[in-house]
Design a protein around this motif. Structure first.
Motif, PDB file in Angstrom:
ATOM      1  N   ILE A  16       5.713  91.182 -15.215  1.00 48.06           N
ATOM      2  CA  ILE A  16       6.477  89.952 -15.370  1.00 48.06           C
ATOM      3  C   ILE A  16       7.887  90.284 -15.836  1.00 48.06           C
ATOM      4  O   ILE A  16       8.060  90.982 -16.832  1.00 48.06           O
ATOM      5  CB  ILE A  16       5.792  89.022 -16.392  1.00 48.06           C
ATOM      6  CG1 ILE A  16       4.362  88.737 -15.933  1.00 48.06           C
ATOM      7  CG2 ILE A  16       6.579  87.735 -16.566  1.00 48.06           C
ATOM      8  CD1 ILE A  16       3.590  87.857 -16.868  1.00 48.06           C
ATOM      9  N   VAL A  17       8.866  89.814 -15.080  1.00 47.49           N
ATOM     10  CA  VAL A  17      10.246  89.966 -15.510  1.00 47.49           C
ATOM     11  C   VAL A  17      10.657  88.605 -16.086  1.00 47.49           C
ATOM     12  O   VAL A  17      11.111  87.716 -15.374  1.00 47.49           O
ATOM     13  CB  VAL A  17      11.152  90.425 -14.360  1.00 47.49           C
ATOM     14  CG1 VAL A  17      12.573  90.662 -14.856  1.00 47.49           C
ATOM     15  CG2 VAL A  17      10.603  91.712 -13.734  1.00 47.49           C
ATOM     16  N   HIS A  18      10.382  88.469 -17.369  1.00 48.78           N
ATOM     17  CA  HIS A  18      10.616  87.200 -18.054  1.00 48.78           C
ATOM     18  C   HIS A  18      12.080  86.788 -17.912  1.00 48.78           C
ATOM     19  O   HIS A  18      12.937  87.609 -17.646  1.00 48.78           O
ATOM     20  CB  HIS A  18      10.283  87.339 -19.541  1.00 48.78           C
ATOM     21  CG  HIS A  18       8.857  87.699 -19.809  1.00 48.78           C
ATOM     22  ND1 HIS A  18       7.848  86.785 -19.806  1.00 48.78           N
ATOM     23  CD2 HIS A  18       8.274  88.899 -20.069  1.00 48.78           C
ATOM     24  CE1 HIS A  18       6.697  87.401 -20.066  1.00 48.78           C
ATOM     25  NE2 HIS A  18       6.930  88.688 -20.218  1.00 48.78           N
ATOM     26  N   ASP A  19      12.358  85.529 -18.140  1.00 56.05           N
ATOM     27  CA  ASP A  19      13.723  84.983 -18.101  1.00 56.05           C
ATOM     28  C   ASP A  19      14.234  84.856 -16.664  1.00 56.05           C
ATOM     29  O   ASP A  19      14.953  83.930 -16.347  1.00 56.05           O
ATOM     30  CB  ASP A  19      14.749  85.842 -18.876  1.00 56.05           C
ATOM     31  CG  ASP A  19      14.282  86.162 -20.300  1.00 56.05           C
ATOM     32  OD1 ASP A  19      13.282  85.556 -20.746  1.00 56.05           O
ATOM     33  OD2 ASP A  19      14.918  87.016 -20.934  1.00 56.05           O
ATOM     34  N   LEU A  20      13.868  85.802 -15.805  1.00 62.15           N
ATOM     35  CA  LEU A  20      14.404  85.761 -14.432  1.00 62.15           C
ATOM     36  C   LEU A  20      13.404  85.155 -13.445  1.00 62.15           C
ATOM     37  O   LEU A  20      13.795  84.651 -12.407  1.00 62.15           O
ATOM     38  CB  LEU A  20      14.761  87.180 -13.962  1.00 62.15           C
ATOM     39  CG  LEU A  20      15.809  87.920 -14.801  1.00 62.15           C
ATOM     40  CD1 LEU A  20      16.020  89.322 -14.255  1.00 62.15           C
ATOM     41  CD2 LEU A  20      17.126  87.147 -14.820  1.00 62.15           C
ATOM     42  N   ARG A  42      16.258  94.498 -12.240  1.00 58.54           N
ATOM     43  CA  ARG A  42      15.960  94.437 -13.677  1.00 58.54           C
ATOM     44  C   ARG A  42      14.686  95.230 -13.995  1.00 58.54           C
ATOM     45  O   ARG A  42      14.617  95.964 -14.980  1.00 58.54           O
ATOM     46  CB  ARG A  42      15.805  92.976 -14.111  1.00 58.54           C
ATOM     47  CG  ARG A  42      15.578  92.777 -15.599  1.00 58.54           C
ATOM     48  CD  ARG A  42      16.890  92.825 -16.383  1.00 58.54           C
ATOM     49  NE  ARG A  42      16.807  93.710 -17.515  1.00 58.54           N
ATOM     50  CZ  ARG A  42      17.808  93.907 -18.379  1.00 58.54           C
ATOM     51  NH1 ARG A  42      18.963  93.308 -18.220  1.00 58.54           N
ATOM     52  NH2 ARG A  42      17.663  94.741 -19.389  1.00 58.54           N
ATOM     53  N   CYS A  72      13.485  92.576 -20.443  1.00 55.00           N
ATOM     54  CA  CYS A  72      12.621  91.392 -20.348  1.00 55.00           C
ATOM     55  C   CYS A  72      11.400  91.608 -19.450  1.00 55.00           C
ATOM     56  O   CYS A  72      10.815  90.644 -18.974  1.00 55.00           O
ATOM     57  CB  CYS A  72      13.429  90.198 -19.858  1.00 55.00           C
ATOM     58  SG  CYS A  72      14.169  90.414 -18.238  1.00 55.00           S
ATOM     59  N   THR A  73      11.015  92.869 -19.261  1.00 50.34           N
ATOM     60  CA  THR A  73       9.876  93.127 -18.376  1.00 50.34           C
ATOM     61  C   THR A  73       8.618  93.377 -19.197  1.00 50.34           C
ATOM     62  O   THR A  73       8.657  94.088 -20.194  1.00 50.34           O
ATOM     63  CB  THR A  73      10.177  94.353 -17.491  1.00 50.34           C
ATOM     64  OG1 THR A  73      11.351  94.073 -16.723  1.00 50.34           O
ATOM     65  CG2 THR A  73       9.015  94.647 -16.547  1.00 50.34           C
ATOM     66  N   SER A  74       7.521  92.764 -18.798  1.00 46.85           N
ATOM     67  CA  SER A  74       6.273  93.125 -19.463  1.00 46.85           C
ATOM     68  C   SER A  74       5.176  93.391 -18.452  1.00 46.85           C
ATOM     69  O   SER A  74       5.253  92.975 -17.295  1.00 46.85           O
ATOM     70  CB  SER A  74       5.865  92.090 -20.504  1.00 46.85           C
ATOM     71  OG  SER A  74       5.473  90.910 -19.893  1.00 46.85           O
ATOM     72  N   VAL A  75       4.193  94.149 -18.914  1.00 47.66           N
ATOM     73  CA  VAL A  75       3.079  94.559 -18.064  1.00 47.66           C
ATOM     74  C   VAL A  75       1.807  94.013 -18.695  1.00 47.66           C
ATOM     75  O   VAL A  75       1.556  94.238 -19.883  1.00 47.66           O
ATOM     76  CB  VAL A  75       3.001  96.094 -17.979  1.00 47.66           C
ATOM     77  CG1 VAL A  75       1.797  96.526 -17.168  1.00 47.66           C
ATOM     78  CG2 VAL A  75       4.284  96.645 -17.380  1.00 47.66           C
ATOM     79  N   ILE A  76       1.058  93.268 -17.915  1.00 48.17           N
ATOM     80  CA  ILE A  76      -0.137  92.631 -18.453  1.00 48.17           C
ATOM     81  C   ILE A  76      -1.350  93.110 -17.685  1.00 48.17           C
ATOM     82  O   ILE A  76      -1.390  93.025 -16.456  1.00 48.17           O
ATOM     83  CB  ILE A  76      -0.021  91.100 -18.346  1.00 48.17           C
ATOM     84  CG1 ILE A  76       1.242  90.641 -19.082  1.00 48.17           C
ATOM     85  CG2 ILE A  76      -1.257  90.429 -18.924  1.00 48.17           C
ATOM     86  CD1 ILE A  76       1.462  89.163 -19.052  1.00 48.17           C
TER      87      ILE A  76
END
Lengths: 282, 282
Positions: free
Chosen positions: A109-113, A160, B105-109
């Motif tokens: 997940i690239v939050h914010d974008l 990103r 702002c990247t996360s891995v779930i």
């Protein structure tokens, strides 16, 4: 000679051979149904690298429940013919179970974008894009990966992700390819009737209007968007999903237009959702 | 001679040199405050690879708001001394801003696995773990990465992430190292008073009980856990967070114990949360 590889195991082996020979790899990820836009990416990849890998995979994770996964155009034989003509040697064409085996449960997940612009109408879309692109990057280990400017938000998110995750991949974004009248090429254009194809020109016309207004010194976003909407509204078959002018890295909406901002829009022509954008330069 | 590298740029350069020499890399990611558990990973990495890289990074993303980020033990000089003695040449010791620059702002779930067991009490913890481990994998490009069995859920999640994302990394999980009385080594053991250290033995005692019961043919999960709880409850300072017997890949709770299931628990001893587990073999 074009080689089509379907399994991850074979692909890894092939990539290892290429890497062992110290050749560079240019990678063009696609969902097939190739057009001149894709081919322009392929040509650039070929010019800049020793080997070009094109993937063809209609990624179910990036389609919403009521979207066009089932009907998305699939033209594999023709795609291979086109790629062959461009001198591409290597196509990765995996099955869904190869990419998403039982128990697959990882997302990126690239939050914010991811929840802005197209993300609002297509929740989950960019998570699906991010995870498949990351998987393909891991498999193909490219030096550069090529994307079209038409999928603007996608390119911002992938850049990103690559930066955030410290991947050593050059993300190259190439200009949108248009037909002679200005319609941005898209695999989804095949959904359009002849009338709709003409109606769809309003997307580009409204973008050109925005560019002209910016060039003439108008920086008020609202004013520009108002004029763009007027153009879209001249088309009976057009419904606006969004029209926004944004910062090209954060995707934040700007109230005052600056050089390098991007006008981006999603418009439904009949039942077909089209996107397009231009980078404002003045 | 131990070299400490703090910047990503220098680390990438160093890894490139190693790769260009066709040497294999064993990687041990840590948060420092090293103990014999870590050193056992290092020794195995050294035995199995040409080069060993140890990272020391107290990862803020894997700490909850009210957790011990500020107080987490930091013993960098001693860590380097220990690693030097083991013949390690390369330590990656980045600042927080190096790993998480502005706009990150990247996360891995890893869905399904991240919200069970420890994930219930520590929401977000495993996303923090997953993203930092993925970043480090991209930076260090190891052939193998070494983790301790003590952080059982972490190992399951990382193995799943590596598989799902098609990374070519061998994830090696090595047995938990214990003191002579059975307490699993942990950097957090320094929080324990002398009395609490004795109390904390109830974790291992309860795990041994579970193993004994399974060996004697008892397969009823509830019955086993009931007996384990009795042992924990003999300790005044102990509070149970969870005790579960789970499938070692899916982390699903089992009602009937099978060979290879894992008994895993989190217990608070005073204010210190400790985890431990054993793989049931019978």
């Amino acid at each position: 000679m074009l080689q089509v590889i379907k399994s991850i195991k074979d692909m890894k082996q092939k990539i290892k051979t290429i890497k062992d020979s110290h050749l560079t790899i240019g990678f063009v990820p696609t969902m097939g149904a190739l057009h001149e836009g894709h081919l322009s990416l392929v040509r650039n990849a070929k010019k800049e690298h020793d080997e070009v890998v094109v993937s063809i995979f209609v990624n179910p994770l990036q389609f919403g429940k009521n979207e066009d996964l089932r009907h998305y155009p699939r033209t594999f034989d023709r795609d291979c013919e086109l790629l062959s003509r461009e001198g591409v040697n290597l196509v990765f064409y995996p099955d869904i179970t190869e990419i998403y085996p039982d128990g697959f449960c990882t997302s990126v997940i690239v939050h914010d974008l991811e929840d802005k612009l197209c993300g609002k109408t297509r929740p989950g879309h960019f998570r699906g894009v991010a995870v498949v692109v990351l998987k393909l990057f891991h498999l193909i280990k490219p030096d550069s990966a090529y994307f079209g400017q038409k999928d603007f938000q996608q390119t911002v998110i992938i850049k990103r992700m690559v930066y955030d995750l410290n991947l050593d991949i050059n993300v190259k974004v190439l200009p949108t390819i248009r037909n002679t009248e200005g319609l941005a090429l898209s695999s989804r254009n095949v959904y359009l009737t002849e009338t709709e194809k003409k109606d769809a020109l309003c997307l580009y016309q409204s973008l050109v209007k925005a560019q002209c207004m910016a060039t003439s010194g108008i920086t008020d976003t609202e004013k520009i968007i108002r004029e763009m909407k007027k153009i879209i509204h001249t088309c009976a078959s057009a419904t606006i999903d969004y029209i926004s002018i944004v910062n090209p890295e954060t995707l934040e909406i700007t109230s005052e237009v600056r050089n390098g901002n991007v006008v981006t829009l999603a418009i439904r022509i009949g039942r077909t959702r089209l996107i397009d954008n231009v980078i404002l330069t003045f």
